[in-house]
Structures are given as structure tokens and as C-alpha cells.
Design a protein around this motif. Structure first.
Motif, mmCIF file in Angstrom:
data_model
loop_
_atom_site.group_PDB
_atom_site.id
_atom_site.type_symbol
_atom_site.label_atom_id
_atom_site.label_comp_id
_atom_site.label_asym_id
_atom_site.label_seq_id
_atom_site.Cartn_x
_atom_site.Cartn_y
_atom_site.Cartn_z
ATOM 1 N N SER A 82 -2.298 14.661 -2.684
ATOM 2 C CA SER A 82 -2.039 14.096 -1.230
ATOM 3 C C SER A 82 -2.765 14.881 -0.403
ATOM 4 O O SER A 82 -3.457 14.390 0.538
ATOM 5 C CB SER A 82 -0.399 14.486 -1.074
ATOM 6 N N LEU A 127 -3.729 6.687 -3.691
ATOM 7 C CA LEU A 127 -3.980 6.237 -2.433
ATOM 8 C C LEU A 127 -2.492 5.269 -2.368
ATOM 9 O O LEU A 127 -1.879 5.176 -1.164
ATOM 10 C CB LEU A 127 -5.032 5.292 -2.105
ATOM 11 N N LYS A 128 -2.320 4.443 -3.419
ATOM 12 C CA LYS A 128 -1.008 3.756 -3.433
ATOM 13 C C LYS A 128 0.179 4.317 -3.447
ATOM 14 O O LYS A 128 1.177 4.036 -2.543
ATOM 15 C CB LYS A 128 -1.069 2.894 -4.710
ATOM 16 N N THR A 131 0.794 5.813 0.275
ATOM 17 C CA THR A 131 0.976 4.654 1.016
ATOM 18 C C THR A 131 2.554 4.002 0.651
ATOM 19 O O THR A 131 3.361 3.997 1.975
ATOM 20 C CB THR A 131 0.281 3.311 0.597
ATOM 21 N N LYS A 132 2.927 4.329 -0.282
ATOM 22 C CA LYS A 132 4.504 4.036 -0.815
ATOM 23 C C LYS A 132 5.228 4.901 0.027
ATOM 24 O O LYS A 132 6.256 4.518 0.512
ATOM 25 C CB LYS A 132 4.869 4.033 -2.208
ATOM 26 N N SER A 134 4.760 6.854 2.503
ATOM 27 C CA SER A 134 4.473 6.453 4.232
ATOM 28 C C SER A 134 5.260 5.340 4.585
ATOM 29 O O SER A 134 6.030 5.467 5.665
ATOM 30 C CB SER A 134 2.946 6.349 4.482
ATOM 31 N N ASN A 135 5.261 4.357 3.935
ATOM 32 C CA ASN A 135 5.980 3.154 4.129
ATOM 33 C C ASN A 135 7.396 3.619 3.978
ATOM 34 O O ASN A 135 8.363 3.063 4.773
ATOM 35 C CB ASN A 135 5.924 1.963 3.138
#
Length: 137
Positions: A82, A127-128, A131-132, A134-135
Motif C-alpha cells: 500500500s 491497485l485493485k 481501490t476496494k 478506499s471505496n
């Protein structure tokens, strides 16, 4: 902890250049009782060089040598990934920077046992996952 110091020393170019093969074998075979003698010898060696390297007194702070070469635990890998991704994005780097030879040399110098992820892993799964997270927040 001594195990990790020995792993670091086996890969340390300064250690390899300062000591003969026999001296290195003796130092690496040292037990806890002999560690203080080795530390004193290292302090003397570095004090007699022109470098700016200084080893701190154990009464003041923990020695940096205790942390160098420490392998990442399974728990630490996601945090490292991260931070690596955040560094990449905040500096505007392309994902290929991670496979640059100078980058690899830099990380090897800091932590010889560290394995960097590939650019594909950084740009895909890491990255995925970020993103998860963060969402979800």
C-alpha cells in the motif's frame, strides 16, 4: 534477531570487504555472548574510517543494525504494498519505475532481503485491493 543480523551480514558488501573469509565465518558463527565483542570491533573499525557512519550507543537508542535486513512478515506485506502504491501515485511515477535497475539497487541496499512486486502486480492486484479499501471507507 541474531538470525536476521547474520542474514544481513552475509549480503553486506562492506562486511565482505572488511573481513577475510575466516573472520567472516567466525563472526557469523558467534553466539549471543560474542555479539558484544563483534559490536565493539565494528565500532572501532568504523571509527577509524573516513566515512560518516557511526554506531549509536546502546544506552541511548536501539541500534539500526537491529532492523536492517529484517524480512517483512506476512502481516506487513499488504502495508508495504500500500505504501509503495501511494508513493508511486503521489510522485507521479509510471508503474514501470519499480523494475528499474537503480530502483532495485536502492531497495537492495536498504533491505537486502526485500522482494519488490512486479509492475504488473503493482498496477493490477495491489491497485485493485487499494481501490476496494478506499471505496469501502
Amino acid at each position: 534477531m541474531f538470525k536476521y543480523c547474520k542474514i544481513y551480514l552475509k549480503n553486506c558488501p562492506n562486511f565482505l570487504s572488511k573481513y577475510t573469509k575466516e573472520e567472516r565465518a567466525k563472526i557469523l558463527a558467534s553466539d549471543k555472548k560474542e555479539v558484544n565483542l563483534v559490536q565493539k570491533k565494528l565500532r572501532t573499525t568504523y571509527a577509524n574510517t573516513d566515512s560518516n557512519i557511526s554506531l549509536p550507543s546502546s544506552s541511548i537508542q536501539t541500534k539500526m543494525v537491529s532492523y536492517i535486513g529484517w524480512p517483512l512478515s506476512t502481516k506487513d506485506i499488504p502495508t508495504f504494498n500500500s505504501l509503495l502504491l501511494r508513493m508511486t501515485i503521489s510522485n507521479g511515477f509510471s508503474f514501470s519505475w519499480i523494475e528499474n535497475e537503480e530502483t532495485k539497487e536502492f531497495f537492495k541496499f536498504i533491505t537486502p532481503g526485500l522482494v519488490l512486486p512486479s509492475r504488473r502486480k503493482l498496477s493490477n492486484s495491489i491497485l485493485k485491493e487499494a481501490t476496494k479499501k478506499s471505496n469501502n471507507k
